[in-house]
Design a protein around this motif. Sequence first.
Motif, PDB file in Angstrom:
ATOM      1  N   CYS A  41     -31.846  99.474  84.297  1.00  0.00           N
ATOM      2  CA  CYS A  41     -32.707  99.842  83.175  1.00  0.00           C
ATOM      3  C   CYS A  41     -31.839 100.118  81.960  1.00  0.00           C
ATOM      4  CB  CYS A  41     -33.527 101.092  83.528  1.00  0.00           C
ATOM      5  SG  CYS A  41     -34.613 101.664  82.194  1.00  0.00           S
ATOM      6  N   LEU A  42     -32.139  99.416  80.878  1.00  0.00           N
ATOM      7  CA  LEU A  42     -31.457  99.641  79.606  1.00  0.00           C
ATOM      8  C   LEU A  42     -32.415 100.351  78.655  1.00  0.00           C
ATOM      9  CD1 LEU A  42     -29.830  96.121  79.098  1.00  0.00           C
ATOM     10  CD2 LEU A  42     -28.778  98.181  80.065  1.00  0.00           C
ATOM     11  N   VAL A  43     -31.870 101.183  77.806  1.00  0.00           N
ATOM     12  CA  VAL A  43     -32.683 101.891  76.824  1.00  0.00           C
ATOM     13  C   VAL A  43     -32.062 101.700  75.444  1.00  0.00           C
ATOM     14  CG1 VAL A  43     -31.470 104.094  77.186  1.00  0.00           C
ATOM     15  CG2 VAL A  43     -33.783 104.107  76.260  1.00  0.00           C
ATOM     16  N   VAL A  44     -32.921 101.526  74.447  1.00  0.00           N
ATOM     17  CA  VAL A  44     -32.473 101.494  73.062  1.00  0.00           C
ATOM     18  C   VAL A  44     -32.923 102.805  72.434  1.00  0.00           C
ATOM     19  CG1 VAL A  44     -34.515 100.204  72.238  1.00  0.00           C
ATOM     20  CG2 VAL A  44     -32.419 100.196  70.887  1.00  0.00           C
ATOM     21  N   LYS A  45     -31.977 103.458  71.750  1.00  0.00           N
ATOM     22  CA  LYS A  45     -32.258 104.751  71.141  1.00  0.00           C
ATOM     23  C   LYS A  45     -31.931 104.727  69.658  1.00  0.00           C
ATOM     24  CE  LYS A  45     -31.467 107.621  75.209  1.00  0.00           C
ATOM     25  NZ  LYS A  45     -30.704 108.775  75.735  1.00  0.00           N
ATOM     26  N   GLU A  46     -32.725 105.457  68.920  1.00  0.00           N
ATOM     27  CA  GLU A  46     -32.453 105.750  67.522  1.00  0.00           C
ATOM     28  C   GLU A  46     -32.045 107.211  67.515  1.00  0.00           C
ATOM     29  OE1 GLU A  46     -31.933 105.243  63.590  1.00  0.00           O
ATOM     30  OE2 GLU A  46     -32.901 103.621  64.679  1.00  0.00           O
ATOM     31  N   GLY A  47     -30.745 107.467  67.414  1.00  0.00           N
ATOM     32  CA  GLY A  47     -30.243 108.826  67.606  1.00  0.00           C
ATOM     33  C   GLY A  47     -30.412 109.203  69.068  1.00  0.00           C
ATOM     34  N   GLU A  48     -31.148 110.256  69.333  1.00  0.00           N
ATOM     35  CA  GLU A  48     -31.402 110.686  70.716  1.00  0.00           C
ATOM     36  C   GLU A  48     -32.759 110.224  71.238  1.00  0.00           C
ATOM     37  OE1 GLU A  48     -29.243 112.270  72.856  1.00  0.00           O
ATOM     38  OE2 GLU A  48     -27.825 111.779  71.255  1.00  0.00           O
ATOM     39  N   ALA A  49     -33.603 109.676  70.365  1.00  0.00           N
ATOM     40  CA  ALA A  49     -34.964 109.305  70.739  1.00  0.00           C
ATOM     41  C   ALA A  49     -35.031 107.866  71.256  1.00  0.00           C
ATOM     42  CB  ALA A  49     -35.895 109.471  69.550  1.00  0.00           C
ATOM     43  N   ALA A  50     -35.637 107.689  72.424  1.00  0.00           N
ATOM     44  CA  ALA A  50     -35.813 106.348  72.992  1.00  0.00           C
ATOM     45  C   ALA A  50     -36.853 105.582  72.182  1.00  0.00           C
ATOM     46  CB  ALA A  50     -36.241 106.446  74.450  1.00  0.00           C
ATOM     47  N   LEU A  54     -35.784  98.168  78.860  1.00  0.00           N
ATOM     48  CA  LEU A  54     -35.814  96.871  79.527  1.00  0.00           C
ATOM     49  C   LEU A  54     -35.429  97.078  80.984  1.00  0.00           C
ATOM     50  CD1 LEU A  54     -34.070  93.650  78.231  1.00  0.00           C
ATOM     51  CD2 LEU A  54     -33.474  94.566  80.453  1.00  0.00           C
ATOM     52  N   LEU A  55     -36.141  96.409  81.903  1.00  0.00           N
ATOM     53  CA  LEU A  55     -35.791  96.403  83.319  1.00  0.00           C
ATOM     54  C   LEU A  55     -35.346  95.000  83.698  1.00  0.00           C
ATOM     55  CD1 LEU A  55     -38.788  98.358  84.942  1.00  0.00           C
ATOM     56  CD2 LEU A  55     -36.724  99.271  83.867  1.00  0.00           C
TER      57      LEU A  55
END
Length: 140
Positions: A41-50, A54-55
């Motif tokens: 699982c990948l996560v894209v964050k803006e600062g600390e917020a998701a 993607l799985l």
Amino acid sequence: MRNVGYAHIDDLASLIQIDSQVIGNESRHKQIQEAILEKRCLVVKEGEAAAGFLLFNTHFFDNTFVSLIIVSPDERRKGNASLLLKHVEEISNTNKIFSSTNRSNRQMQKTFQVNGYSQSGMIENLDPGDPEIVYYKQKK
């Protein structure tokens, strides 16, 4: 600044919240949790917020298959899905990457095309009246 990386278990609640915003329930909770624990699982964050996630797996004929891309409705059309795709391409240990989307999902089709994916086939009968279009990209 946006960044992409592997999701951690402490990201689970925010990813479930994003998924629930999109599909209206938390039915994929277990699937997302397992993907996080298995480093799929990948996560894209803006600062600390998701902003999205993607799985992926390698169960599709031993090739990388992106099984799910979800972006928060408030974070769409900002390049988040493209960032996630580019990152999975970088970390993939296979030369071919596949994914799919419904024929009705024009925005995701456009995202695949902009990122160099080509149509590779169609699967009927998953969602009645809305075939699944399979996309493919060869790593360079």
